[in-house]
Design a protein around this motif. Structure first.
Motif, mmCIF file in Angstrom:
data_model
loop_
_atom_site.group_PDB
_atom_site.id
_atom_site.type_symbol
_atom_site.label_atom_id
_atom_site.label_comp_id
_atom_site.label_asym_id
_atom_site.label_seq_id
_atom_site.Cartn_x
_atom_site.Cartn_y
_atom_site.Cartn_z
ATOM 1 N N ARG A 68 24.471 -38.990 -32.282
ATOM 2 C CA ARG A 68 23.717 -37.797 -31.871
ATOM 3 C C ARG A 68 22.678 -37.435 -32.934
ATOM 4 O O ARG A 68 21.535 -37.078 -32.618
ATOM 5 C CB ARG A 68 24.697 -36.640 -31.649
ATOM 6 C CG ARG A 68 24.067 -35.407 -31.037
ATOM 7 C CD ARG A 68 25.104 -34.325 -30.777
ATOM 8 N NE ARG A 68 25.973 -34.663 -29.644
ATOM 9 C CZ ARG A 68 27.257 -34.978 -29.733
ATOM 10 N NH1 ARG A 68 27.847 -35.029 -30.915
ATOM 11 N NH2 ARG A 68 27.962 -35.249 -28.660
ATOM 12 N N GLY A 69 23.068 -37.575 -34.197
ATOM 13 C CA GLY A 69 22.142 -37.272 -35.288
ATOM 14 C C GLY A 69 20.932 -38.195 -35.277
ATOM 15 O O GLY A 69 19.790 -37.745 -35.451
ATOM 16 N N GLN A 70 21.163 -39.501 -35.045
ATOM 17 C CA GLN A 70 20.051 -40.465 -35.008
ATOM 18 C C GLN A 70 19.139 -40.205 -33.812
ATOM 19 O O GLN A 70 17.926 -40.341 -33.904
ATOM 20 C CB GLN A 70 20.595 -41.893 -34.951
ATOM 21 C CG GLN A 70 21.353 -42.335 -36.177
ATOM 22 C CD GLN A 70 20.515 -42.225 -37.439
ATOM 23 O OE1 GLN A 70 20.724 -41.326 -38.251
ATOM 24 N NE2 GLN A 70 19.545 -43.102 -37.589
ATOM 25 N N VAL A 71 19.751 -39.840 -32.674
ATOM 26 C CA VAL A 71 18.952 -39.517 -31.477
ATOM 27 C C VAL A 71 18.032 -38.347 -31.771
ATOM 28 O O VAL A 71 16.832 -38.364 -31.439
ATOM 29 C CB VAL A 71 19.878 -39.212 -30.276
ATOM 30 C CG1 VAL A 71 19.093 -38.546 -29.145
ATOM 31 C CG2 VAL A 71 20.537 -40.489 -29.777
ATOM 32 N N ASP A 72 18.569 -37.308 -32.429
ATOM 33 C CA ASP A 72 17.762 -36.127 -32.752
ATOM 34 C C ASP A 72 16.599 -36.484 -33.672
ATOM 35 O O ASP A 72 15.478 -35.988 -33.512
ATOM 36 C CB ASP A 72 18.638 -35.053 -33.405
ATOM 37 C CG ASP A 72 19.592 -34.395 -32.420
ATOM 38 O OD1 ASP A 72 19.355 -34.521 -31.196
ATOM 39 O OD2 ASP A 72 20.586 -33.777 -32.858
ATOM 40 N N VAL A 73 16.867 -37.366 -34.646
ATOM 41 C CA VAL A 73 15.825 -37.769 -35.603
ATOM 42 C C VAL A 73 14.686 -38.491 -34.885
ATOM 43 O O VAL A 73 13.496 -38.180 -35.090
ATOM 44 C CB VAL A 73 16.429 -38.659 -36.709
ATOM 45 C CG1 VAL A 73 15.320 -39.345 -37.515
ATOM 46 C CG2 VAL A 73 17.321 -37.854 -37.633
ATOM 47 N N VAL A 74 15.030 -39.474 -34.055
ATOM 48 C CA VAL A 74 13.989 -40.250 -33.370
ATOM 49 C C VAL A 74 13.239 -39.384 -32.360
ATOM 50 O O VAL A 74 12.004 -39.448 -32.263
ATOM 51 C CB VAL A 74 14.594 -41.497 -32.686
ATOM 52 C CG1 VAL A 74 13.515 -42.274 -31.926
ATOM 53 C CG2 VAL A 74 15.245 -42.413 -33.726
ATOM 54 N N LEU A 75 13.972 -38.545 -31.612
ATOM 55 C CA LEU A 75 13.305 -37.659 -30.650
ATOM 56 C C LEU A 75 12.317 -36.722 -31.343
ATOM 57 O O LEU A 75 11.215 -36.465 -30.834
ATOM 58 C CB LEU A 75 14.340 -36.838 -29.876
ATOM 59 C CG LEU A 75 14.894 -37.451 -28.586
ATOM 60 C CD1 LEU A 75 15.985 -36.560 -28.006
ATOM 61 C CD2 LEU A 75 13.798 -37.684 -27.548
ATOM 62 N N ALA A 76 12.678 -36.221 -32.523
ATOM 63 C CA ALA A 76 11.788 -35.323 -33.263
ATOM 64 C C ALA A 76 10.511 -36.055 -33.679
ATOM 65 O O ALA A 76 9.408 -35.494 -33.595
ATOM 66 C CB ALA A 76 12.510 -34.766 -34.491
ATOM 67 N N TYR A 87 3.747 -37.066 -29.683
ATOM 68 C CA TYR A 87 3.268 -36.558 -28.391
ATOM 69 C C TYR A 87 2.378 -35.329 -28.613
ATOM 70 O O TYR A 87 1.344 -35.169 -27.945
ATOM 71 C CB TYR A 87 4.455 -36.206 -27.492
ATOM 72 C CG TYR A 87 5.043 -37.376 -26.721
ATOM 73 C CD1 TYR A 87 5.000 -38.669 -27.233
ATOM 74 C CD2 TYR A 87 5.626 -37.182 -25.478
ATOM 75 C CE1 TYR A 87 5.539 -39.731 -26.539
ATOM 76 C CE2 TYR A 87 6.176 -38.238 -24.751
ATOM 77 C CZ TYR A 87 6.130 -39.516 -25.295
ATOM 78 O OH TYR A 87 6.657 -40.567 -24.591
ATOM 79 N N LYS A 88 2.785 -34.465 -29.528
ATOM 80 C CA LYS A 88 1.995 -33.263 -29.813
ATOM 81 C C LYS A 88 0.649 -33.645 -30.417
ATOM 82 O O LYS A 88 -0.400 -33.084 -30.054
ATOM 83 C CB LYS A 88 2.774 -32.359 -30.768
ATOM 84 C CG LYS A 88 2.082 -31.028 -31.041
ATOM 85 C CD LYS A 88 2.948 -30.143 -31.920
ATOM 86 C CE LYS A 88 2.243 -28.799 -32.179
ATOM 87 N NZ LYS A 88 3.063 -27.925 -33.067
ATOM 88 N N GLU A 89 0.671 -34.631 -31.325
ATOM 89 C CA GLU A 89 -0.560 -35.090 -31.975
ATOM 90 C C GLU A 89 -1.576 -35.602 -30.960
ATOM 91 O O GLU A 89 -2.779 -35.360 -31.085
ATOM 92 C CB GLU A 89 -0.219 -36.199 -32.989
ATOM 93 C CG GLU A 89 -1.425 -36.789 -33.700
ATOM 94 C CD GLU A 89 -1.028 -37.951 -34.613
ATOM 95 O OE1 GLU A 89 -1.924 -38.752 -34.949
ATOM 96 O OE2 GLU A 89 0.168 -38.058 -34.977
ATOM 97 N N TYR A 90 -1.082 -36.302 -29.933
ATOM 98 C CA TYR A 90 -1.977 -36.898 -28.942
ATOM 99 C C TYR A 90 -2.123 -36.061 -27.676
ATOM 100 O O TYR A 90 -2.783 -36.484 -26.727
ATOM 101 C CB TYR A 90 -1.484 -38.310 -28.588
ATOM 102 C CG TYR A 90 -1.817 -39.328 -29.646
ATOM 103 C CD1 TYR A 90 -3.043 -39.997 -29.645
ATOM 104 C CD2 TYR A 90 -0.921 -39.609 -30.676
ATOM 105 C CE1 TYR A 90 -3.360 -40.916 -30.634
ATOM 106 C CE2 TYR A 90 -1.232 -40.521 -31.668
ATOM 107 C CZ TYR A 90 -2.452 -41.178 -31.640
ATOM 108 O OH TYR A 90 -2.764 -42.083 -32.615
#
Length: 431
Positions: free
Chosen positions: A254-262, A268-271
């Motif tokens: 769950r921790g790794q998923v949160d890191v990659v999603l962030a 996505y915000k940048e583009y």
């Protein structure tokens, strides 16, 4: 059949296509210099996803099947590449032993073996199929629905060589990813060429190692073209030895998923991308009983926890610890007859030799298409992917779009070359 490319109507992928075409001389020179320093894997297939705002590989196989989906028009490219590959490895080669995976074979897989045999036969080799499956004790001939005939023969192992009755090959080609381990019959073969090498199999190979190498080459190619490497590279992280029998195992994942999603959300915000980001959780080597899981939010992780719990209840022993990779999910915006599709590129030696679209009706743009029921539509290679059309408006030329696929496919192939060098147990080490 030329698929309807929704992406032809969008901006960013056309900008990337234009940048690739403008940089073509520099890209081809860069690949040429790389292949002077590195040995390409013998053959690969690369799954590519075209999101409309980025184009990236999501899987690279070093023991590719599916050669039967290449059209007759693609065969000359494959034969020429096979000739080049064999000439470099064993110019005097006469006999080739093709070793398939073990177990019962579908008609599709047997058709794949027939096509591979045809390619190497036309490249000037005598090709026979040798099975290392203990269940194959005698020569077995199978007629396929299209009229092809496949004959499987039991492999004979002498002290230092592999062969068949009255057939002594100088080259052995594996079409077996060794997912269940390296059988002893393939070890300590010193007098014959074994392709790909044993360390290309899943007992050694890790997807995270491959994508780390891919990240490196994507950064270099991105710099060469003057583009953000993220446009051709899926972000990822790994989670070693996840133990689903303990709560901490799922917590780590769950921790790794949160890191990659962030990280993906920031891009996505940048583009200014309005799509909902997601990640894909998959086994870091081979396959795993939980399969490939798409995670968009905490709810999907809870569904994963329930799946693990159900699997553990069915098993007599708990799921053993396993490594996982958490990879940025790349949408696919391509369609064939309104069904979601993704291009798969095939290479041999350093060359792109063909490909097809993997299509699965009923699947979403954020779901895996490598599943039962998938269909395969040949890529529209009326024009060579190696010969783009300069000056044509981006998004309007099928050869130009496929040339871009070929660049990404070769980039994954180069990453596999780096990966195999790094994991070679016999590599020379210099201080």
């Amino acid at each position: 059949m030329v698929p309807h490319l929704i992406t032809a109507l969008t901006g960013p992928i056309n900008e990337l296509e234009q940048r690739v075409l403008d940089s073509m001389p520099a890209i081809e020179r860069w690949f040429r210099l790389e292949w002077m320093e590195h040995t390409p894997p013998f053959y690969t297939s690369v799954d590519i996803r075209n999101a409309g705002f980025k184009l990236a590989p999501v899987s690279t196989r070093l023991f590719p099947t599916g050669w039967n989906y290449l059209t007759p028009e693609m065969l000359p490219l494959a034969v020429q590449a096979a000739m080049a590959a064999i000439e470099k490895i064993c110019p005097e080669a006469r006999n080739l032993l093709l070793i398939p995976k073990n177990g019962d074979h579908s008609a599709r897989y047997l058709a794949n073996l027939a096509q591979l045999s045809r390619i190497f036969n036309m490249a000037g080799l005598n090709v026979r199929l040798g099975s290392i499956d203990p269940a194959v004790k005698q020569s077995t001939t199978i007629e396929l629905p299209d009229g092809d005939i496949v004959t499987l023969e039991p492999v004979i192992r002498s002290k230092r060589r592999l062969g068949l009755k009255n057939f002594d090959p100088c080259t052995i080609l594996l079409n077996n990813d060794l997912n269940t381990g390296v059988p002893g019959i393939l070890e300590e073969i010193f007098e014959q060429y074994l392709l790909p090498p044993l360390h290309a199999g899943w007992p050694t190979r890790r997807k995270s190692t491959h994508f780390k190498a891919y990240e490196e080459v994507a950064k270099r190619l991105g710099k060469l073209m003057g583009v953000d490497p993220w446009l051709i590279n899926p972000l990822f992280d790994k989670c070693d030895e996840v133990d689903f029998d303990k709560d901490s195992g799922l917590d780590d994942l769950r921790g790794q998923v949160d890191v990659v999603l962030a990280r993906v959300r920031r891009k996505y915000k940048e583009y200014g991308i309005k799509e909902k980001p997601f990640v894909v959780v998959k086994a870091d080597h081979g396959t795993h009983e939980i399969g490939i899981v798409t995670v968009r939010d905490a709810k999907d992780l809870q569904a994963l926890a329930e799946r693990v719990k159900t699997l553990n209840q069915r098993r007599k022993t708990p799921l053993p610890p396993h490594g996982f990779m958490v990879q940025e999910g790349v949408l696919t915006q391509e369609r064939v007859n309104d069904a979601v599709a993704e291009p798969v590129i095939y290479t041999m030696d350093r060359y792109v030799v063909g490909g097809y679209y993997r299509v699965l009706a009923g699947r979403g743009a954020d779901e895996t298409l490598k599943a039962p029921g998938s269909d395969y539509v040949p890529l529209a290679f009326e024009h060579s992917t190696q010969l783009p059309q300069p000056g044509v408006k981006p998004g309007a030329s099928v050869p130009n779009r496929f040339y871009m696929y070929g660049v990404v496919g070769r980039l994954a192939m180069l990453a596999a070359s780096y990966e195999l060098e790094a994991t070679d147990p016999d590599a020379e080490v210099y201080d």
